[in-house]
Write an enzyme that holds these catalytic residues in place. Structure first.
Site, PDB file in Angstrom:
ATOM      1  N   ASP A  51      10.456  44.173  45.407  1.00 51.30           N
ATOM      2  CA  ASP A  51      10.795  45.516  45.883  1.00 51.30           C
ATOM      3  C   ASP A  51      12.298  45.758  46.000  1.00 51.30           C
ATOM      4  OD1 ASP A  51       8.283  46.410  46.114  1.00 51.30           O
ATOM      5  OD2 ASP A  51       8.100  46.139  48.279  1.00 51.30           O
ATOM      6  N   HIS A 255      35.017  31.888  33.356  1.00 54.78           N
ATOM      7  CA  HIS A 255      34.194  32.823  34.130  1.00 54.78           C
ATOM      8  C   HIS A 255      33.295  32.089  35.130  1.00 54.78           C
ATOM      9  CE1 HIS A 255      34.723  36.381  31.107  1.00 54.78           C
ATOM     10  NE2 HIS A 255      35.790  36.158  31.845  1.00 54.78           N
ATOM     11  N   ASP A 272      39.959  35.224  40.535  1.00 52.42           N
ATOM     12  CA  ASP A 272      39.998  36.402  39.660  1.00 52.42           C
ATOM     13  C   ASP A 272      39.027  37.393  40.279  1.00 52.42           C
ATOM     14  OD1 ASP A 272      39.712  38.286  37.660  1.00 52.42           O
ATOM     15  OD2 ASP A 272      39.540  36.825  36.025  1.00 52.42           O
ATOM     16  N   ASP A 283      41.695  44.437  38.544  1.00 50.75           N
ATOM     17  CA  ASP A 283      41.362  43.126  37.976  1.00 50.75           C
ATOM     18  C   ASP A 283      42.588  42.230  38.155  1.00 50.75           C
ATOM     19  OD1 ASP A 283      40.496  41.008  36.458  1.00 50.75           O
ATOM     20  OD2 ASP A 283      40.349  42.107  34.572  1.00 50.75           O
ATOM     21  N   HIS A 364      41.758  32.425  25.423  1.00 52.47           N
ATOM     22  CA  HIS A 364      41.287  33.814  25.501  1.00 52.47           C
ATOM     23  C   HIS A 364      42.422  34.784  25.193  1.00 52.47           C
ATOM     24  CE1 HIS A 364      43.162  34.362  29.513  1.00 52.47           C
ATOM     25  NE2 HIS A 364      42.680  33.166  29.826  1.00 52.47           N
ATOM     26  N   HIS A 368      43.136  43.457  28.065  1.00 49.81           N
ATOM     27  CA  HIS A 368      42.044  44.382  27.746  1.00 49.81           C
ATOM     28  C   HIS A 368      42.347  45.686  28.456  1.00 49.81           C
ATOM     29  CE1 HIS A 368      40.342  43.622  31.783  1.00 49.81           C
ATOM     30  NE2 HIS A 368      40.530  42.344  31.560  1.00 49.81           N
ATOM     31  N   HIS A 375      36.487  46.016  31.693  1.00 52.70           N
ATOM     32  CA  HIS A 375      36.827  45.904  30.268  1.00 52.70           C
ATOM     33  C   HIS A 375      36.570  47.300  29.716  1.00 52.70           C
ATOM     34  CE1 HIS A 375      36.098  41.264  30.090  1.00 52.70           C
ATOM     35  NE2 HIS A 375      37.099  41.601  30.868  1.00 52.70           N
ATOM     36  N   GLU A 398      47.139  38.841  31.259  1.00 55.23           N
ATOM     37  CA  GLU A 398      46.512  37.736  31.979  1.00 55.23           C
ATOM     38  C   GLU A 398      46.505  36.404  31.210  1.00 55.23           C
ATOM     39  OE1 GLU A 398      42.171  37.995  32.181  1.00 55.23           O
ATOM     40  OE2 GLU A 398      42.315  40.061  31.489  1.00 55.23           O
ATOM     41  N   TYR A 402      44.530  26.014  30.974  1.00 49.15           N
ATOM     42  CA  TYR A 402      43.359  25.380  31.596  1.00 49.15           C
ATOM     43  C   TYR A 402      43.237  23.948  31.107  1.00 49.15           C
ATOM     44  CZ  TYR A 402      42.723  30.389  31.865  1.00 49.15           C
ATOM     45  OH  TYR A 402      42.930  31.742  32.054  1.00 49.15           O
ATOM     46  N   ARG A 422      45.744  30.992  35.968  1.00 51.34           N
ATOM     47  CA  ARG A 422      45.794  32.289  35.267  1.00 51.34           C
ATOM     48  C   ARG A 422      46.511  33.248  36.213  1.00 51.34           C
ATOM     49  NH1 ARG A 422      40.854  32.705  33.769  1.00 51.34           N
ATOM     50  NH2 ARG A 422      39.830  34.040  35.288  1.00 51.34           N
ATOM     51  N   GLU A 424      47.166  37.380  36.491  1.00 54.57           N
ATOM     52  CA  GLU A 424      46.716  38.641  35.871  1.00 54.57           C
ATOM     53  C   GLU A 424      47.140  39.840  36.703  1.00 54.57           C
ATOM     54  OE1 GLU A 424      42.404  39.070  35.688  1.00 54.57           O
ATOM     55  OE2 GLU A 424      42.615  40.623  34.149  1.00 54.57           O
TER      56      GLU A 424
HETATM   57  N1  GLY Z   1      37.880  39.396  35.322  1.00 51.17           N
HETATM   58  C1  GLY Z   1      37.560  39.381  33.967  1.00 51.17           C
HETATM   59  C2  GLY Z   1      38.754  39.452  33.162  1.00 51.17           C
HETATM   60  O1  GLY Z   1      39.825  39.127  33.627  1.00 51.17           O
HETATM   61  O2  GLY Z   1      38.726  39.908  32.063  1.00 51.17           O
HETATM   62 MN    MN Z   2      40.977  40.859  33.015  1.00 58.69          MN
HETATM   63 MN    MN Z   3      40.260  39.114  35.698  1.00 60.17          MN
END
Ligand code: GLY
Ligand code: MN
Ligand code: MN
Length: 456
Positions: A51, A255, A272, A283, A364, A368, A375, A398, A402, A422, A424
């Site tokens: 539910d 992630h 993050d 972000d 990466h 974005h 995103h 960002e 790593y 990282r 960002e």
């Molecule tokens: N938090 C996801 C990214 O940095 O794209």
């Molecule tokens: Mn991001």
């Molecule tokens: Mn992020």
């Protein structure tokens, strides 16, 4: 702890005005023909278990065009002898349902406060929409959101009735409107920027609070609690994506969302996390030593990533391709890792996408778009060429490095084992250069060391 931080926030910005939603709708209809109909459905509720449902969040396109946040909604733009009409089909008011589930604006609410010319209850959708579609040549509709609506659009195109045969009426094409909407959403208005600024300021303070709260024996989920608690306390809808709170080797998982470990005093934590305010995302990533003092090895990596991030931000200039921050950040990190003896290639060799060693530690992209979606929408390479940055576009910068000692695919340098860093920020492109929307968030080594562990 939260009250003091809240006092450092500016007042919440004004809501986007009805006139601006009208303007957005006009920018869309300017690209349509008079015998087009555009239909957008809100997503269905998703069941979590039995539910209990997931918290509801409508589609960003609906928010963009109307500001209407309710579920069970269909939005239609259609042309009449009187010009374009903006129509909403909504849940009718129903006292018993409202007692259980919450108040509904209903048809009256839609007409009174939104950029809407006509509103109807959902019971009228099928009949009205079939008539409107029958008068149209093209239906702009993206399937997959609401299967009942998909069937309705499909049946309007498939119909082989008398009128169609006699007079050639009825739609002959279904087109996806998301490309048109994405192009509009890519350039943010002043009001959108105001919402993004607030989301960014809340997330900046939340990261600062988590830094202040870091101490020996703290857990990832406790720091997550501080961050997300402040998101709620500051009046946002909560996170704009599930918070990533990883210490030690967890910081090397891009992630990571388990957030269940105890932090080691000698480890770096990577958080993050961003807030969503009136649909707009922030972000932010920051990385800091739990002890409050970077080890020499942690500092070496942090400095490389920070230099890369600053170079990336500097590349966020009007007229530059959106890839410029990525190229700038990669180069600085390649140079830095060569200097530290991690990479034994030349800079050009290290940057090679096939054989370069940089991608072992940086795998990466750097940027974005960000807006109503974290995103956000917007074609990156229209016609195959990287998009050139324009005022009003917003994107993240960002970079990260790593060093997962757990990885079987590479030999991690011992000195940097299980360091994940990282950094960002969210950037607004302007004619006067990049504006860092998340600039309130501590970032330099000096700022971080002064703040970590030093708080309520
Ligand atoms: N938090 C996801 C990214 O940095 O794209
Ligand atoms: Mn991001
Ligand atoms: Mn992020």
């Amino acid at each position: 702890m939260f009250a003091e931080a809240l006092s450092r926030l500016p007042p919440q910005p004004a809501e986007t005005q009805v006139g601006e939603y009208r303007q957005r709708q006009s920018l869309l209809t300017d690209q349509l023909r008079e015998n087009d109909v555009l239909v957008l459905a809100s997503p269905r509720h998703a069941v979590r278990s039995n539910d209990v449902g997931y918290p509801y969040r409508t589609s960003s396109d609906l928010i963009y065009l109307t500001g209407w946040l309710e579920s069970e909604t269909t939005y239609v733009l259609r042309h009449t002898s009187d010009g374009w009409k903006s129509c909403l089909f909504v849940q009718a008011k129903d006292t018993l349902k409202e007692i259980w589930e919450g108040r509904r604006p209903g048809v009256e609410g839609a007409l009174s406060a939104y950029a809407i010319d006509e509103a109807y209850s959902n019971e009228e959708l099928e009949e009205r929409l079939l008539v409107w579609m029958n008068d149209a040549k093209r239906v702009f509709h993206r399937g997959g959101t609401n299967t009942a609506l998909d069937s309705l659009v499909e049946s309007a195109v498939r119909r082989r009735d008398r009128a169609r045969q006699q007079f050639g009426t009825g739609p002959v094409a279904v087109e996806d409107p998301s490309g048109l909407l994405a192009e509009l959403r890519l350039r943010k208005s002043t009001s959108e920027i105001d919402q993004l600024v607030y989301a960014s300021k809340v997330a900046s303070l939340a990261h600062e609070l988590a830094m202040r709260h870091s101490r020996k024996g703290i857990t990832e989920y406790q720091l997550q609690g501080v961050i997300e608690g402040f998101f709620a306390y500051a009046g946002t809808a909560g996170w704009s994506y599930p918070s990533i709170v990883g210490c030690g080797e967890n910081a090397t998982i891009l992630h990571y969302k388990t957030n269940s470990d105890v932090c080691g005093d000698d480890e770096v934590i990577l958080i993050d996390a961003g807030a969503e305010y009136r649909g707009y995302a922030s972000d932010i990533t920051r990385s800091w030593p739990i002890s409050g003092t970077f080890t020499e090895a942690q500092k070496e990596i942090y400095e490389v990533v920070l230099d890369a991030q600053l170079a990336g931000i500097e590349a966020c200039q009007v007229g530059n391709p959106y890839t410029a921050p990525h190229e700038a950040a990669r180069r600085v990190m390649a140079e830095g890792l060569i200097r530290l003896g991690v990479i034994s290639q030349t800079v050009e060799e290290a940057l090679d996408l096939e054989t370069g060693e940089l991608k072992r530690w940086y795998m990466h992209n750097t940027s974005h778009w960000i807006g109503l979606d974290v995103h956000d929408v917007g074609v990156y390479k229209p016609g195959g060429e990287p998009r050139l940055l324009e005022p009003g576009m917003c994107l993240t910068v960002e970079p990260g490095l790593y060093f997962g000692a757990w990885r079987p695919d590479v030999k991690c340098p011992k000195r940097y084992a299980n360091i994940g860093i990282r950094i960002e920020d969210d950037i607004l492109i302007t004619d006067d250069g990049p504006v860092i929307l998340t600039d309130d968030c501590p970032k330099t080594i000096e700022e971080i060391e002064a703040i970590v562990g030093n708080g309520p």
